[in-house]
Design a protein around this motif. Structure first.
Motif, mmCIF file in Angstrom:
data_model
loop_
_atom_site.group_PDB
_atom_site.id
_atom_site.type_symbol
_atom_site.label_atom_id
_atom_site.label_comp_id
_atom_site.label_asym_id
_atom_site.label_seq_id
_atom_site.Cartn_x
_atom_site.Cartn_y
_atom_site.Cartn_z
ATOM 1 N N SER A 403 60.555 38.707 11.348
ATOM 2 C CA SER A 403 59.733 39.436 10.373
ATOM 3 C C SER A 403 59.427 38.592 9.145
ATOM 4 N N TRP A 404 60.280 37.588 8.846
ATOM 5 C CA TRP A 404 60.036 36.764 7.667
ATOM 6 C C TRP A 404 59.059 35.619 7.946
ATOM 7 N N SER A 599 56.546 30.558 5.412
ATOM 8 C CA SER A 599 57.629 31.543 5.350
ATOM 9 C C SER A 599 58.731 31.149 4.370
ATOM 10 N N GLU A 601 60.601 30.358 0.882
ATOM 11 C CA GLU A 601 60.497 30.834 -0.492
ATOM 12 C C GLU A 601 60.263 29.640 -1.421
#
Length: 712
Positions: A403-404, A599, A601
């Motif tokens: 999902s990330w 994806s 950060e």
């Protein structure tokens, strides 16, 4: 009057370059007998097609044939669209009628299970009454059953109407393909069948998109079945108003009737009227022969297992996609339905790749092997690329489904799935037809029945598998099965001819390259030109044989060599393979890089190695594309080497000689300048003798300019 024909249940299968049906090439041959090419004497009363006969569908105008081919594809699109249409709206149906997701899976499964009837009923019946009546009857009932689904008051009635709809929807899946083979000969059938093959993948991909937006808009679930009713009604109208009969035996029967009426002579008859088989024999042939072939033919067994697995995975995705995109990424049903579109787009891309790269090669094979048929193994070239890509796409889809990670990553892998699935299906389908010819109808019947069973069963356990194992490991399992099947096309290329020679059902046709002229009685060359993937090996071994008027003599054997024109042609094709693999590798690098770096950060205020984070990640993504650009030619070269294993020693010998010629004749690069750049230092652009001569002229021109510069 033309030569006699004896029809069989597989009369719809055609493959010839001289506009004849396959049955004409083997009169009296039946699926349950060994294949021969015997011909009977001419019968003046047996009606057949004349040259440019208006009754012959292969002589109709190209526009008319392409329209009928497109119409057949539209009918298949309709049937496959209906199979997957409720997939994104099952939850709404369950809430209204009161059933769970397990029962909801049956709504798709029972429809696909109905496809088993097509090859058993619709195909054989169409060979007795024609294609047009079967399609009219089946679409009439199919349209009515869509109305029944829309008005269903409970779960039981909905499942029954879906099953009945699938039974009648199986008619276009069987008959439309037969229409294509009725209209086109072997040389042009590949292009028509490629365009036609997109329809079975477009339908399942478009169905969830439509139902997803119906669910998202809050419209009543019954509207998906009203949409199916309208679509089926339009197709029924097109069939009634525009579809002409294309089945040759039926058209010959009409021609015989016209001749009897015009001449008053009742002795004219058609091949179909000459068929005196009893009903019990036909039933045994239709029901027994497919399963007999499946039990006894290792080629058909391997291909059926492979195609059934792939077909089952297509319908498994209708349960897997909502888990990955709706539950995992939080997309609404409408957007989640759009995730299926790359499967269709990938199929279209596969279609174009086949038409651009592989179909021209097969057309050259047809001319090269004429008047003999092309060895069926030539059909498998694109599968050598598609089979590994299928396994890779499953692994990538699964491990990019976190999902990330951006949903774009698994969505794009769906495009790779569609690309590989279309090439696998199309090439293996044609391989079965070319291998069994007269028995192809029975072989395809067995294949279709098993495929339909897999397509019906896979959705029933898909949700449980993806929920219990999670999408990563579930797709890894599928990828491992796909990887286990990669060797199948390679094995068939290597051992296919030997397996076909032992088959009772594959015709005993001459598969070698024909000699250009009859050999003399005394001397004849035993070594005909051998061809492998378009490259001719020059045969140099000559053996003398005993003649009727001369004593036995012998000639010394010379080693096999590869002619320069053929070597340069092979070298040029190798570059095409490298270029063809570069495109998907670059796309994979782009998708993988964008998915991974997108994806991560990041803090826009903190530079990475002194570089803005957006610029750094953008550069890293482009670096991933560059890595794919470097890997592509390597992968293409390795695949090319795999398809030329038998001739690698000859090619490598010429490589060394060619390199020596290049080193000897190329220029000194230290003399280059801005106005006099080095012309193709490694000879990479040389693909023919003409290119080589031009390369030599370019080297000479460079030397002259360099000499003038020194003189100045």
């Amino acid at each position: 009057m033309s030569m006699s024909i004896a029809p069989s249940a597989s009369a719809s299968v055609r493959d010839s370059s001289d506009n004849r049906t396959l049955v004409e090439a083997g009169d009296g041959v039946r699926d349950d007998q060994p294949r021969t090419l015997s011909r009977e004497e001419k019968d003046p009363w047996l009606v057949e097609f004349d040259d440019q006969d208006a009754y012959n569908p292969k002589t109709w105008s190209r526009s008319s044939r392409w329209y009928l081919t497109s119409l057949g594809g539209l009918l298949v699109l309709n049937a496959t669209f209906a199979s997957s249409a409720p997939s994104e709206i099952v939850t709404m149906i369950g809430q209204d009628l009161g059933f769970g997701m397990e029962v909801g899976s049956l709504i798709i499964a029972v429809f696909v299970a109905g496809y088993c009837v097509g090859p058993i009923v619709w195909g054989p019946v169409s060979e007795r009454v024609g294609r047009r009546p079967i399609l009219i009857i089946s679409f009439l009932f199919y349209t009515g059953f869509q109305v029944g689904c829309a008005l269903s008051p409970n779960t039981g009635s909905l499942i029954v109407f879906r099953l009945l709809g699938g039974l009648f929807a199986s008619a276009p899946l069987t008959v439309s393909g037969a229409i294509v083979s009725d209209l086109w000969d072997a040389k042009t059938r590949g292009k028509a069948m490629t365009m036609f093959s997109v329809a079975p993948f477009a339908g399942p991909a478009l169905g969830p998109t439509v139902s997803g937006w119906i669910a998202q808009s809050g419209t009543d679930w019954r509207w998906i079945f009203w949409v199916l009713t309208l679509f089926a009604g339009v197709c029924l109208a097109l069939i009634v108003l525009t579809l002409k009969e294309t089945y040759a035996p039926i058209l010959l029967t009409r021609k015989a009737h016209r001749l009897r009426k015009e001449t008053g002579d009742s002795r004219y008859y058609s091949p179909l009227q000459a068929d005196k088989q009893t009903f019990s024999h036909r039933v045994k042939k239709v029901l027994g022969t497919p399963f007999e072939m499946l039990a006894k033919e290792p080629i058909l067994q391997a291909l059926t297992v492979y195609m059934s697995f792939v077909y089952g995975c297509v319908y498994l995705l209708f349960e897997a996609y909502p888990i990955v995109f709706t539950e995992g990424h939080g997309l609404n049903p409408g957007v989640s339905g759009l995730m299926f579109l790359p499967i269709f787009i990938g199929g279209v891309l596969g279609c174009f790749i086949y038409l651009i790269f592989f179909n021209p090669r097969y057309v050259r094979y047809v001319d090269h092997y004429a008047p003999n048929p092309v060895p069926p193994e030539k059909r498998l070239e694109s599968t050598l690329i598609a089979a590994p890509l299928l396994a890779i796409s499953f692994f990538a889809f699964g491990w990019l489904s976190y999902s990330w990670i951006s949903y774009w990553a698994p969505m794009m892998m769906g495009g790779l799935l569609g690309f590989s699935i279309l090439l696998i299906f199309f090439t293996l389908f044609n391989y079965i037809v070319d291998t069994y010819l007269f028995a192809a109808a029975s072989a395809l019947s067995a294949n279709t029945i098993v495929r339909s069973i897999f397509g019906a069963v896979f959705p029933l356990f898909a949700r449980q598998m993806f929920q219990a194992m999670n999408p990563r490991w579930a797709c890894t399992l599928l990828g491992c099965f796909a990887a286990l099947m990669i060797p199948i096309p390679f094995i068939l290329i290597r051992y296919g001819p030997k397996l076909r020679s032992r088959s009772r059902f594959a015709p005993d046709l001459p598969m070698g390259v024909p000699e250009k002229a009859p050999q003399e009685e005394v001397y004849h060359e035993l070594s005909q030109p051998l061809r492998l993937h378009g490259a001719r090996l020059v045969a140099t071994r000559r053996t003398a044989v005993t003649g009727a008027r001369f004593a036995s003599t012998s000639a010394a054997e010379a080693p096999e060599t590869l002619s320069w024109p053929d070597y340069l042609s092979i070298r040029k094709k190798k570059r095409k393979w490298e270029m063809a693999m570069t495109v998907p590798c670059v796309l994979a690098g782009l998708v993988g890089g964008a998915s991974y770096f997108g994806s991560l950060e990041m803090d826009p205020t903190k530079p990475i190695f002194g570089v803005d984070p957006m610029i750094f990640f953008g550069g890293a993504t482009f670096a991933s594309m560059g890595l794919g650009y470097l890997i592509g030619p390597i992968a293409g070269s390795q695949l090319w080497r795999t398809t030329h294993r038998r001739t690698m020693s000859l090619i490598e010998a010429r490589d060394r000689q060619f390199h020596a010629h290049i080193v000897k004749n190329r220029v000194d690069p230290t003399s280059q300048s801005a106005t006099n750049p080095v012309p193709d230092f490694y000879g990479e652009k040389i693909g023919s003798l003409k290119d080589y001569r031009q390369w030599l002229r370019d080297q000479a021109r460079y030397k002259r300019k360099a000499r003038w510069t020194e003189d100045e």
